[in-house]
Design a protein around this motif. Sequence first.
Motif, PDB file in Angstrom:
ATOM      1  N   ILE A  32      14.086  13.853  39.563  1.00  0.00           N
ATOM      2  CA  ILE A  32      15.510  13.664  39.817  1.00  0.00           C
ATOM      3  C   ILE A  32      16.149  15.053  39.887  1.00  0.00           C
ATOM      4  O   ILE A  32      15.997  15.851  38.941  1.00  0.00           O
ATOM      5  CB  ILE A  32      16.163  12.818  38.713  1.00  0.00           C
ATOM      6  CG1 ILE A  32      15.510  11.432  38.689  1.00  0.00           C
ATOM      7  CG2 ILE A  32      17.659  12.715  38.915  1.00  0.00           C
ATOM      8  CD1 ILE A  32      15.892  10.591  37.497  1.00  0.00           C
ATOM      9  N   CYS A  33      16.825  15.348  40.991  1.00  0.00           N
ATOM     10  CA  CYS A  33      17.463  16.642  41.211  1.00  0.00           C
ATOM     11  C   CYS A  33      18.976  16.466  41.167  1.00  0.00           C
ATOM     12  O   CYS A  33      19.536  15.676  41.940  1.00  0.00           O
ATOM     13  CB  CYS A  33      17.019  17.225  42.542  1.00  0.00           C
ATOM     14  SG  CYS A  33      17.717  18.854  42.878  1.00  0.00           S
ATOM     15  N   ILE A  34      19.638  17.172  40.242  1.00  0.00           N
ATOM     16  CA  ILE A  34      21.070  17.036  40.024  1.00  0.00           C
ATOM     17  C   ILE A  34      21.777  18.331  40.415  1.00  0.00           C
ATOM     18  O   ILE A  34      21.363  19.423  39.981  1.00  0.00           O
ATOM     19  CB  ILE A  34      21.369  16.722  38.552  1.00  0.00           C
ATOM     20  CG1 ILE A  34      20.653  15.446  38.118  1.00  0.00           C
ATOM     21  CG2 ILE A  34      22.866  16.625  38.297  1.00  0.00           C
ATOM     22  CD1 ILE A  34      21.210  14.178  38.711  1.00  0.00           C
ATOM     23  N   ALA A  35      22.821  18.203  41.214  1.00  0.00           N
ATOM     24  CA  ALA A  35      23.655  19.358  41.523  1.00  0.00           C
ATOM     25  C   ALA A  35      24.672  19.541  40.396  1.00  0.00           C
ATOM     26  O   ALA A  35      25.376  18.607  40.003  1.00  0.00           O
ATOM     27  CB  ALA A  35      24.405  19.154  42.841  1.00  0.00           C
ATOM     28  N   ASN A  91      22.199  26.439  40.791  1.00  0.00           N
ATOM     29  CA  ASN A  91      23.020  25.415  40.149  1.00  0.00           C
ATOM     30  C   ASN A  91      22.520  23.990  40.401  1.00  0.00           C
ATOM     31  O   ASN A  91      23.300  23.056  40.617  1.00  0.00           O
ATOM     32  CB  ASN A  91      24.495  25.529  40.579  1.00  0.00           C
ATOM     33  CG  ASN A  91      25.122  26.809  40.098  1.00  0.00           C
ATOM     34  OD1 ASN A  91      24.992  27.163  38.912  1.00  0.00           O
ATOM     35  ND2 ASN A  91      25.798  27.535  40.987  1.00  0.00           N
ATOM     36  N   PHE A  92      21.203  23.864  40.388  1.00  0.00           N
ATOM     37  CA  PHE A  92      20.576  22.554  40.411  1.00  0.00           C
ATOM     38  C   PHE A  92      19.629  22.466  39.209  1.00  0.00           C
ATOM     39  O   PHE A  92      19.149  23.485  38.715  1.00  0.00           O
ATOM     40  CB  PHE A  92      19.762  22.336  41.693  1.00  0.00           C
ATOM     41  CG  PHE A  92      20.583  22.356  42.940  1.00  0.00           C
ATOM     42  CD1 PHE A  92      21.195  21.204  43.402  1.00  0.00           C
ATOM     43  CD2 PHE A  92      20.741  23.539  43.656  1.00  0.00           C
ATOM     44  CE1 PHE A  92      21.947  21.228  44.554  1.00  0.00           C
ATOM     45  CE2 PHE A  92      21.487  23.569  44.813  1.00  0.00           C
ATOM     46  CZ  PHE A  92      22.112  22.405  45.268  1.00  0.00           C
ATOM     47  N   VAL A  93      19.371  21.248  38.789  1.00  0.00           N
ATOM     48  CA  VAL A  93      18.380  21.051  37.740  1.00  0.00           C
ATOM     49  C   VAL A  93      17.521  19.839  38.115  1.00  0.00           C
ATOM     50  O   VAL A  93      18.031  18.828  38.614  1.00  0.00           O
ATOM     51  CB  VAL A  93      19.020  20.866  36.352  1.00  0.00           C
ATOM     52  CG1 VAL A  93      19.852  19.587  36.278  1.00  0.00           C
ATOM     53  CG2 VAL A  93      17.946  20.849  35.256  1.00  0.00           C
ATOM     54  N   ASN A  94      16.219  19.976  37.930  1.00  0.00           N
ATOM     55  CA  ASN A  94      15.273  18.889  38.175  1.00  0.00           C
ATOM     56  C   ASN A  94      14.747  18.381  36.833  1.00  0.00           C
ATOM     57  O   ASN A  94      14.453  19.176  35.935  1.00  0.00           O
ATOM     58  CB  ASN A  94      14.084  19.382  38.998  1.00  0.00           C
ATOM     59  CG  ASN A  94      14.464  19.808  40.397  1.00  0.00           C
ATOM     60  OD1 ASN A  94      14.508  18.991  41.295  1.00  0.00           O
ATOM     61  ND2 ASN A  94      14.745  21.099  40.571  1.00  0.00           N
ATOM     62  N   TYR A  95      14.640  17.064  36.719  1.00  0.00           N
ATOM     63  CA  TYR A  95      13.952  16.527  35.546  1.00  0.00           C
ATOM     64  C   TYR A  95      13.118  15.320  35.984  1.00  0.00           C
ATOM     65  O   TYR A  95      13.363  14.730  37.039  1.00  0.00           O
ATOM     66  CB  TYR A  95      14.904  16.158  34.413  1.00  0.00           C
ATOM     67  CG  TYR A  95      15.829  14.988  34.656  1.00  0.00           C
ATOM     68  CD1 TYR A  95      15.470  13.702  34.258  1.00  0.00           C
ATOM     69  CD2 TYR A  95      17.076  15.165  35.255  1.00  0.00           C
ATOM     70  CE1 TYR A  95      16.317  12.619  34.453  1.00  0.00           C
ATOM     71  CE2 TYR A  95      17.934  14.102  35.460  1.00  0.00           C
ATOM     72  CZ  TYR A  95      17.543  12.818  35.056  1.00  0.00           C
ATOM     73  OH  TYR A  95      18.387  11.754  35.254  1.00  0.00           O
ATOM     74  N   THR A  96      12.102  14.992  35.178  1.00  0.00           N
ATOM     75  CA  THR A  96      11.160  13.936  35.544  1.00  0.00           C
ATOM     76  C   THR A  96      11.291  12.737  34.620  1.00  0.00           C
ATOM     77  O   THR A  96      11.630  12.861  33.433  1.00  0.00           O
ATOM     78  CB  THR A  96       9.705  14.434  35.485  1.00  0.00           C
ATOM     79  OG1 THR A  96       9.443  14.949  34.179  1.00  0.00           O
ATOM     80  CG2 THR A  96       9.446  15.506  36.517  1.00  0.00           C
ATOM     81  N   ARG A  97      11.025  11.585  35.218  1.00  0.00           N
ATOM     82  CA  ARG A  97      10.860  10.342  34.464  1.00  0.00           C
ATOM     83  C   ARG A  97       9.485   9.769  34.812  1.00  0.00           C
ATOM     84  O   ARG A  97       9.002   9.953  35.940  1.00  0.00           O
ATOM     85  CB  ARG A  97      11.929   9.312  34.853  1.00  0.00           C
ATOM     86  CG  ARG A  97      13.290   9.546  34.263  1.00  0.00           C
ATOM     87  CD  ARG A  97      14.316   8.600  34.889  1.00  0.00           C
ATOM     88  NE  ARG A  97      13.886   7.204  34.877  1.00  0.00           N
ATOM     89  CZ  ARG A  97      14.045   6.370  33.843  1.00  0.00           C
ATOM     90  NH1 ARG A  97      14.608   6.807  32.715  1.00  0.00           N
ATOM     91  NH2 ARG A  97      13.657   5.106  33.921  1.00  0.00           N
ATOM     92  N   TYR A  98       8.887   9.086  33.862  1.00  0.00           N
ATOM     93  CA  TYR A  98       7.612   8.412  34.108  1.00  0.00           C
ATOM     94  C   TYR A  98       7.857   6.912  33.989  1.00  0.00           C
ATOM     95  O   TYR A  98       8.103   6.394  32.903  1.00  0.00           O
ATOM     96  CB  TYR A  98       6.542   8.907  33.131  1.00  0.00           C
ATOM     97  CG  TYR A  98       6.155  10.343  33.411  1.00  0.00           C
ATOM     98  CD1 TYR A  98       5.133  10.625  34.308  1.00  0.00           C
ATOM     99  CD2 TYR A  98       6.844  11.399  32.837  1.00  0.00           C
ATOM    100  CE1 TYR A  98       4.790  11.943  34.604  1.00  0.00           C
ATOM    101  CE2 TYR A  98       6.510  12.713  33.124  1.00  0.00           C
ATOM    102  CZ  TYR A  98       5.483  12.974  34.006  1.00  0.00           C
ATOM    103  OH  TYR A  98       5.159  14.278  34.315  1.00  0.00           O
ATOM    104  N   GLU A  99       7.825   6.233  35.119  1.00  0.00           N
ATOM    105  CA  GLU A  99       8.192   4.829  35.185  1.00  0.00           C
ATOM    106  C   GLU A  99       6.974   3.962  35.463  1.00  0.00           C
ATOM    107  O   GLU A  99       6.002   4.418  36.085  1.00  0.00           O
ATOM    108  CB  GLU A  99       9.241   4.631  36.281  1.00  0.00           C
ATOM    109  CG  GLU A  99      10.521   5.430  36.020  1.00  0.00           C
ATOM    110  CD  GLU A  99      11.583   5.222  37.084  1.00  0.00           C
ATOM    111  OE1 GLU A  99      11.317   4.474  38.061  1.00  0.00           O
ATOM    112  OE2 GLU A  99      12.676   5.814  36.948  1.00  0.00           O
TER     113      GLU A  99
END
Length: 489
Positions: A484-487, A138-146
Motif C-alpha cells: 500500500i503506497c500512501i501520499a 513524501n510517500f510511504v509504502n507498507y505491506t499487509r499479508y492477507e
Amino acid sequence: MNVKTEVKQIGLYINGKYVPSSSHRTFEVKNPATQGVIALVSEATEEDVNQACLAAREAFENGPWRTMSVAERCEKLRRMAEIILERKEEIAGLDAIDVGKPYHSTVQHEVPRAAHNIHFFADFVQMQGGETYPMEENFVNYTRYEPVGVAALITPWNVPFMLTTWKLGPCLAAGNTAVIKPAEMTPLSVSLLGEIAKEAGIPDGVVNVVHGLGSVVGTALTEHPAVDLVSFTGSTATGKRIMKNGADTLKKVSFELGGKAANIIFEDADLDKAIPGSIHAAFMNSGQVCLAGSRILVQRSIFAEFLERFTKAAMELKVGDPQNIDTKMGPLVSEQHYQKVTSYLEIAKEEKAKLICGGKRPELPEYLQKGYYLEPTVYVQENPKSRICQEEIFGPVVTLIPFDTEEEAIQIANDTEYGLNGVVWTENLQRAHRMSHSVRAGTIWVNCWFVRDLRAPFGGFKKSGVGREGGHHSLEFFTEAKNICIALK
C-alpha cells in the motif's frame, strides 16, 4: 489400550455438518493388522467436492473468518489445539487401527505434535508484522499479508492426523478456508477435524473434509475454480498430476514429495548414538516415512562392526499388534502397498544384493495372520545405482552401502533424483559442516534424526518437492503480500 473394533460410519464434513455422499456410496477401511473392516466411509462424488468447495468459498468471501481480528482467530485455534489434546486417546486409537502404527508412540508423540502444530501457528501469526518503506518524495509504502482464499489440503496415509494439522494450522491462522482430502486408506482421525474446529468456535464452512479416491475426489478438488492453492504431501507422481490439474486455474502449490535419504556413518561416529538413531530412521512406522534413512552409507573401516550391531538391533525390534505396548513395528498399510514393498525383495535378488536379515513375514499369533507384516529387512549392496538404492520403497527395507572417502560419500548421497533430507553421523565438526553443505537436500540432520523446529523451512530439492513450509515460509504460501503506497502530501 483396547480400541473397539465395531464398524464406524464416516460421513463427509461439509459446511459444519456430516453428510452422506450424494450417491450414497461408501467404501471399506480395514485394519491392516487383522484385515477386519473398521469403517464404512462416504465416497464423495464430483458434486460433493463442488459443494465443499463452494461452502469454503462462501465462508471465505462472506463469513467472519477472514475479517475477524487475528487475536480472535488465533484464540479459536488455540482452543482447537486444546480439544485435540483432550481427545488424544481417541485420535491415537483411530490412527493405530487405521494405519497400523503402534498406539503408544502415537498417543505420546504424534497427537501432541498435532496439537502443537495448531498452537504454534496461532502464536506465530500473531507475532508477524510487515515492512514499511518511506520514500524521500513524501510517500510511504507498507505491506499487509492477507489470506489467499480456499486451500485444498491433500494429506498422506502414513501420518494422517499430524501431517494434516501441519498444513491446517498455518492455513487457518492466515485466514483461509480449507477443503481437506485425507488418503482414502486412512481417513478416520482426519474426519474428526471438522467437528473439532466447530467445537472450538470456528465458523461453518471454514473446515471441510471429503473422502474418496484421488482419481475422482483429488482431481475434482485440484481442478475446481473455487480452490486457490493446493498443499500436498505424497508421491512425486501424484504431485506431477496435481500440478497439471491446477495449471489452468493458476493455483499456488506447495508439495512435499518422495525421498530416498542417505544416512551417512563416518568412522569417527559415536556408534552408541548412530546405531539406535539409524534404526529409528529406518524402521519407524514400518519404514513408511518419506524421511526414512533407507540408504545407509557406512565408511568401510567400520562397516563390519556397524553391520553386526545394526543387524542385531534390527532383529530385536518387536513386530506385532499395534495395540501392544512393547510393539515397535506394526504392519504395512494395505495389500497393495505390501505387494509393492515385497516386490523389491525379488528386485534385490536380481541385483545380487546380500540379504542380512528379514525378507519374510514374522511368526505372529493367529489373529494377526491376515495382516500385512514384514520383518525388518537389511541388505548389503555394493552398487549404489541399483534400484533398491535408488527407488523409494517406503517400507522396512534398508540397504547398507560401503564407502571409503568423504568425496565418495557425497557422490553417492547426491546420485539420486530425490533430495528431501539426509543424515550425517560424525564427531568431526568441520566434516559435519562440509557434508551438510555438500549434500543436496532440504534438511540435513547431524548426529540426530527427525528433530523439527516449526520455525525452520521444510521441503525438498529436485523431485522431492516444490516450495517450503514452516514458520514464515508457511505464511508466505498461505498469504498474499499487498503493498500500500500512501501520499503524505
